[in-house]
Design a protein around this motif. Structure first.
Motif, short mmCIF file in Angstrom:
data_model
loop_
_atom_site.label_atom_id
_atom_site.label_comp_id
_atom_site.label_asym_id
_atom_site.label_seq_id
_atom_site.Cartn_x
_atom_site.Cartn_y
_atom_site.Cartn_z
N PHE A 140 8.76 20.96 18.98
CA PHE A 140 9.43 20.17 20.01
C PHE A 140 8.97 18.72 19.95
O PHE A 140 9.77 17.79 20.03
N ASP A 141 7.66 18.53 19.78
CA ASP A 141 7.12 17.17 19.71
C ASP A 141 7.58 16.45 18.43
O ASP A 141 7.78 15.24 18.43
N ALA A 142 7.75 17.22 17.34
CA ALA A 142 8.21 16.62 16.08
C ALA A 142 9.65 16.14 16.20
O ALA A 142 10.08 15.25 15.46
N ASN A 143 10.41 16.77 17.11
CA ASN A 143 11.79 16.36 17.39
C ASN A 143 12.66 16.35 16.13
O ASN A 143 13.45 15.43 15.90
N LEU A 144 12.50 17.40 15.30
CA LEU A 144 13.32 17.51 14.10
C LEU A 144 14.73 17.95 14.49
O LEU A 144 14.90 18.81 15.35
N PRO A 145 15.74 17.40 13.86
CA PRO A 145 17.11 17.85 14.16
C PRO A 145 17.31 19.30 13.74
O PRO A 145 16.75 19.75 12.73
N ILE A 146 18.09 20.02 14.51
CA ILE A 146 18.29 21.44 14.24
C ILE A 146 18.88 21.70 12.85
O ILE A 146 18.45 22.66 12.17
N PRO A 147 19.85 20.91 12.36
CA PRO A 147 20.33 21.14 10.98
C PRO A 147 19.21 21.10 9.95
O PRO A 147 19.22 21.88 8.99
N LEU A 148 18.22 20.21 10.14
CA LEU A 148 17.09 20.17 9.21
C LEU A 148 16.24 21.43 9.35
O LEU A 148 15.77 21.98 8.34
N LEU A 149 16.04 21.91 10.58
CA LEU A 149 15.28 23.14 10.78
C LEU A 149 15.98 24.32 10.12
O LEU A 149 15.32 25.21 9.55
N ILE A 150 17.30 24.36 10.17
CA ILE A 150 18.05 25.43 9.51
C ILE A 150 17.75 25.43 8.02
O ILE A 150 17.43 26.46 7.42
N CYS A 151 17.85 24.26 7.39
CA CYS A 151 17.61 24.14 5.95
C CYS A 151 16.18 24.51 5.59
O CYS A 151 15.94 25.21 4.60
N LEU A 152 15.23 24.03 6.39
CA LEU A 152 13.81 24.32 6.10
C LEU A 152 13.53 25.82 6.23
O LEU A 152 12.78 26.39 5.42
N PHE A 153 14.14 26.47 7.23
CA PHE A 153 13.90 27.91 7.40
C PHE A 153 14.51 28.69 6.24
O PHE A 153 13.93 29.68 5.78
N VAL A 154 15.68 28.29 5.76
CA VAL A 154 16.27 28.95 4.59
C VAL A 154 15.32 28.88 3.41
O VAL A 154 15.11 29.86 2.69
N ILE A 155 14.71 27.71 3.21
CA ILE A 155 13.76 27.54 2.10
C ILE A 155 12.53 28.42 2.29
O ILE A 155 12.03 29.04 1.34
N VAL A 156 12.04 28.51 3.53
CA VAL A 156 10.88 29.38 3.81
C VAL A 156 11.21 30.83 3.45
O VAL A 156 10.40 31.52 2.83
N VAL A 157 12.38 31.29 3.81
CA VAL A 157 12.78 32.67 3.52
C VAL A 157 12.90 32.88 2.02
O VAL A 157 12.49 33.92 1.49
N ILE A 158 13.47 31.90 1.31
CA ILE A 158 13.61 32.02 -0.15
C ILE A 158 12.25 32.19 -0.81
O ILE A 158 12.05 33.08 -1.64
N PHE A 159 11.30 31.34 -0.45
CA PHE A 159 9.97 31.46 -1.04
C PHE A 159 9.29 32.76 -0.61
O PHE A 159 8.56 33.38 -1.39
#
Length: 616
Positions: free
Chosen positions: A477-496
């Motif tokens: 929440f404090d990092a205030n990352l946009p949700i589209p970026l969080l979606i992409c980052l989570f996809v990468i986490v799952v892939i690895f």
């Protein structure tokens, strides 16, 4: 043989194949998923003791919509008829509702499992932990019908019929689309479709390995897509709901939580794999291995063709399926029918299940509460807390509450018809054995669920789940990352993550309790997190050495090219993984900007205090 291939036949790829071999070796060193969850449960036990001794604590916070006073054109506050000042959610410059984190209750401290009470709880709750796993009844009931249809050959006949009737130019998208929907038949698609597709491509003058690759891309790369709810959807539903209730105890996730997105995803996967097959993979195969078109597949094709009795049985079974679907629609659509409108599940005596917070004290303790708040006095004094109870089964649309029994019937009845007309169903014992077949297929999942249930509940008992969610969620929440970026980052986490732990369900069991609560605190719904998980897990299935079905696909590959190894198969499939990952993730990000629900009662956003369980 594999070592010989690496050193002599394909020396240019030795380095890459060595890396792949290292990944495979490292993955094979990981314990079986059931053992892994047992070790994770043990880790939680030890961490709870360490955390308790070290006085770890986290301040709970909750997301809250920022409200502002409504004002008229002159800037005066608006009031209602009673004089109460009207409030409305505050929005930012982009029109999004603003959310803030506020403290909620006393600091959370770690509760050790290595105490007298903790050890007693672990033993006394073991059976309940397993029996109350939401995924257990969902997958068990669904597989009774799906397993029977698979056992009698209904799914095999349907796939073969659809593949044979497809024009040559549409062979690729048809094969991929079939594969993307084959997950409804558990893992049957891995076994049936790739060899069939290879033979069909060869029969119409196309490269057989291209057919194999297209089918594998659909079955594995499109595993999280499809037109139908599956048993796997039921398991994801249970995990997602349990994780969501860390933040919102009343949140409900339905088995159709990604249904709209799955349908569109099946189309996106089909188009993406069609492009890769016809524009990248097959031209390369024809250039480098055109001689593989010389094989004679007449005998194999004749074996795969539907026999007369199979064709008649398939037509009859599909007709029955249409009738069942029609009956189901008739029970939903007309007003006053049993499945029309909203409903609330009840027990046989008309009561509903409620979870109520309580205080437990020795029997001799004196309490100043009303008599009706005393729930039990022997052997402990148990009284209700002021915290209101919550419904275990949340009200919702009636038809969505019966989707699992519907899956059972819609596959069970046509499967019985097909089995009877092909003379595989000759007695009641044949029908029962076919249903046993479905349950036998999920025995490994049941074993995993047992140990997973202990891990999840140990995590909850120790408070570590909520502490991690609050801590991580606050940081996000404090990092205030946009949700589209969080979606992409989570996809990468799952892939690895898929290169460390194979299996859609077991991996989600680890990631869901961590990421779903954290993402809810920044406004992402559990349904949106689950959709991103589907993408990451699916697109890497076709290249991870930990996919046990790679060996089946490799055996078909070797039929057309002698001596190829796992590295050649992975190299063949890498373009699919890259293209599908980009297209599918882009689809979810674009979907997010449309604001459309991901399925019935499945919003994109989590807004605290709103009726998210009703799809608002």
């Amino acid at each position: 043989m594999s070592s010989h291939i690496h050193n002599t036949e394909q020396p240019k790829t030795a380095r890459s194949r060595g890396v792949l071999d290292w990944i495979e070796w490292a993955g094979n060193k990981l314990p079986d998923p059931s053992i892994l969850f047992m070790l994770l449960a043990l880790t939680v036990v030890l961490l709870s003791a360490v955390g308790s001794a070290a006085d770890w604590s986290v301040q709970p916070v909750k997301p809250q919509v920022v409200m502002e006073t409504q004002r008229d054109a002159q800037g005066n506050a608006l009031t209602d008829a009673t004089g109460t000042v009207l409030q409305a959610p505050k929005k930012d410059a982009a029109g999004n509702i603003q959310i803030e984190l506020v403290e909620s209750g006393a600091p959370l401290e770690v509760k050790s499992l290595l105490t007298a009470d903790g050890i007693y709880w672990m033993f006394s709750s073991m059976l309940r932990n397993f029996a109350q796993m939401p995924a257990l009844p969902l997958i068990f009931v669904a597989m009774l019908g799906i397993g029977l249809a698979e056992k009698f050959g209904f799914f095999s006949a349907l796939m073969r019929w659809l593949a044979f009737m497809t024009p040559r130019k549409l062979m690729t998208p048809a094969v991929v689309f079939l594969g993307a929907n084959s997950s409804v038949a558990s893992d049957a698609g891995y076994i049936i479709l790739p060899p069939l597709a290879a033979a069909l491509f060869l029969a119409v003058g196309r490269h057989p390995v291209a057919g194999l690759a297209a089918a594998f891309a659909g079955v594995a790369g499109g595993f999280g897509a499809g037109l139908f709810p599956t048993g796997g959807d039921g398991v994801l539903t249970g995990f997602a709901q349990d994780a969501a209730r860390v933040i919102d105890p009343n949140y409900t996730v339905t088995i159709l939580h990604n249904y709209y997105f799955k349908i569109v995803s099946a189309i996106a996967v089909t188009l993406g794999a069609w492009y890769v097959t016809d524009r990248i993979v097959e031209p390369r195969l024809l250039r480098l291995h055109g001689d593989e078109l010389q094989s004679n597949e007449t005998a194999a094709m004749s074996e795969m063709a539907l026999k007369s009795n199979e064709r008649k049985a398939l037509v009859s079974a599909l007709g029955v399926m249409v009738i069942v679907l029609g009956i189901f629609a008739a029970l939903i659509l007309p007003k006053g029918m049993p499945l029309h409108g909203d409903g609330k599940q009840t027990l046989a005596n008309g009561r509903v299940l409620v979870q109520q917070a309580v205080d437990i004290q020795p029997k001799s303790t004196e309490v100043a509460v009303a008599a009706h708040d005393v729930l039990a006095t022997d052997p402990m004094l148990i009284t209700e807390k002021e915290t209101p109870g919550r419904l275990v089964e949340t009200p919702g649309t009636r038809w969505s509450q019966v989707i699992v029994p519907f899956i059972l019937i819609v596959f069970l009845v046509p499967g019985l018809v097909y089995g009877y007309m092909t003379q595989q169903l000759k007695s009641q014992s044949d029908a029962v054995d076919a249903m046993y077949h479905g349950i036998r297929n999920i025995v490994p999942v049941l074993v995993i669920l047992f140990f997973l249930s202990q891990f999840v509940n140990y995590f909850a008992y120790s408070h570590l789940d909520r502490m991690l969610a609050y801590l991580g969620g606050s940081l996000l929440f404090d990092a205030n990352l946009p949700i589209p970026l969080l979606i992409c980052l989570f996809v990468i986490v799952v892939i690895f993550g898929d290169f460390a732990m194979s299996g859609m369900l077991s991996k989600f069991g680890v990631l869901a309790p961590i990421f779903i609560p954290m993402f809810m605190m920044v406004g992402m719904s559990p349904e949106l997190t689950t959709a991103a998980y589907r993408i990451g897990d699916s697109v890497v299935n076709i290249v991870t050495p930990l996919n046990s079905y790679l060996l089946i696909i490799l055996a078909v590959f070797q039929k057309y090219r002698k001596g190829v190894g796992l590295g050649s198969l992975i190299a063949l499939m890498i373009p699919y993984s890259i293209v599908l990952g980009i297209i599918w993730t882009g689809l979810l990000v674009a979907w997010y900007f449309t604001g459309l629900d991901l399925g019935p009662q499945a919003p994109l956003h989590y807004l605290p205090g709103s009726v998210t369980t009703a799809g608002d």
